[in-house]
Enzyme design. Structure first.
Site, PDB file in Angstrom:
ATOM      1  N   SER A  92       0.834  -1.196   0.000  1.00 42.32           N
ATOM      2  CA  SER A  92       0.000   0.000   0.000  1.00 42.32           C
ATOM      3  C   SER A  92       0.876   1.257   0.000  1.00 42.32           C
ATOM      4  O   SER A  92       1.729   1.419  -0.861  1.00 42.32           O
ATOM      5  CB  SER A  92      -0.949  -0.040   1.198  1.00 42.32           C
ATOM      6  N   ASP A 151      -5.541  -3.562  -2.574  1.00 48.51           N
ATOM      7  CA  ASP A 151      -4.500  -3.220  -1.607  1.00 48.51           C
ATOM      8  C   ASP A 151      -3.782  -4.446  -1.037  1.00 48.51           C
ATOM      9  O   ASP A 151      -4.408  -5.389  -0.562  1.00 48.51           O
ATOM     10  CB  ASP A 151      -5.154  -2.430  -0.471  1.00 48.51           C
TER      11      ASP A 151
END
Length: 309
Positions: free
Chosen positions: A45, A159
């Site tokens: 991320s 993510d």
């Protein structure tokens, strides 16, 4: 025959954490000042975003840019969307391509990889080839906030922090002997808690409530369900928004997953900035996040020196 000694390979695993991720910049700056040069960097991320800037040799210019961000600039990157997520994420990645780096990961000056999650199977995906900008875009696709990324192989990626918030295992797979893990979610569960001593002192200082007289019979007693009690009313706590609930739930999930995965494959050094006070989209508060990252890294240096001797 005795084994020849060799220098250990140092890997850096930068964790997920949305706006708290600017702390990674402070961590990297503190390590550079100490003369610590990782041989490998990987991230999940926001850790993938900062890690890519570092691998490309753009950390200082990137740091200057993030510290210039105000609310207006942050809002300007929000390309709102009606399907798949609140934001498309195209403005941010287009800016990254123009001003920072977009090259094949295989050609990175420093070995780099990012973590993403296959939305269909739930599998962890290690992005070690192809466009570094595309890898970052997939790794930051927080469900509900950014739209997923469709790959040529048919995978739909979101993510990486969903499955591996602090990718120590990826750093080891890339050849790291010593792993420095930067965990941005270590204190998130304590965000809304008061210290026990504060609660105890408040309870001891509060006088016992006075007895309430029994209501009289008749029609007045039937209104007690709405009538105010005698005395001032305590203010009601603010109810969290739907986004607050979703994002706090994701943070708690990532914290629990991180603890579980670190127990199975513990890094040699953990750097854990205290950033629970920063919200999901507080990207305009980079200076304080960077300062806390620097502080946390400096506190971990004695532990790191033991492994580097």
């Amino acid at each position: 025959m005795a084994l020849a000694r060799r220098a250990p390979r140092l890997g850096l695993a930068l964790g997920s954490g949305s706006a708290r991720g600017w702390a990674h910049i402070g961590v990297l700056q503190a390590l550079q000042e100490e003369g610590v040069r990782p041989d490998i960097v990987c991230g999940a991320s926001i850790g993938a975003l900062v890690g890519a800037a570092y691998a490309a040799g753009e950390l200082e210019r990137f740091a200057e840019w993030v510290q210039s961000l105000g609310l207006r600039e942050v809002f300007g990157f929000m390309d709102f969307n009606l399907a798949g997520g609140m934001l498309k994420g195209e403005k941010l990645i287009a800016f990254w391509r123009r001003h920072f780096a977009d090259f094949a990961i295989e050609d990175s000056p420093l070995p780099f990889a990012a973590v993403a999650t296959d939305l269909h199977s739930g599998a962890e995906v290690w992005l070690r080839q192809g466009s570094i900008a595309d890898a970052v875009r997939a790794s930051i696709a927080l469900p509900g906030l950014f739209t997923p990324v469709a790959r040529d192989d048919g995978r739909l990626l979101v993510d990486g922090g969903i499955v591996n918030p602090v990718p120590t295992s990826l750093a080891r797979a890339m050849g790291a002997d010593i792993v420095i893990a930067v965990d941005l979610n270590a204190d998130i569960v304590y965000r809304h808690m008061q210290p026990l001593a504060v609660v105890r002192d408040a309870q001891e200082a509060e006088p016992p409530p006075e007895p309430v007289p029994a209501p009289r019979d008749g029609w007045m007693s039937r209104l007690k369900f709405w009538a105010p009690s005698g005395g001032p009313q305590a203010p009601q706590p603010r109810k969290p928004s739907a986004l607050d609930v979703v994002m706090t739930s994701v943070n708690i999930m990532q914290m629990r997953i991180t603890r579980s995965r670190m127990a199975g494959d513990p890094p040699e050094v953990v750097i854990a900035p205290s950033l629970a006070h920063l919200g999901l989209l507080d990207f305009h508060r980079a200076p304080e996040a960077i300062a806390e990252g620097r502080r946390a890294a400096q506190a971990a240096l004695p532990q790191l020196r033991r492994f580097m001797q």
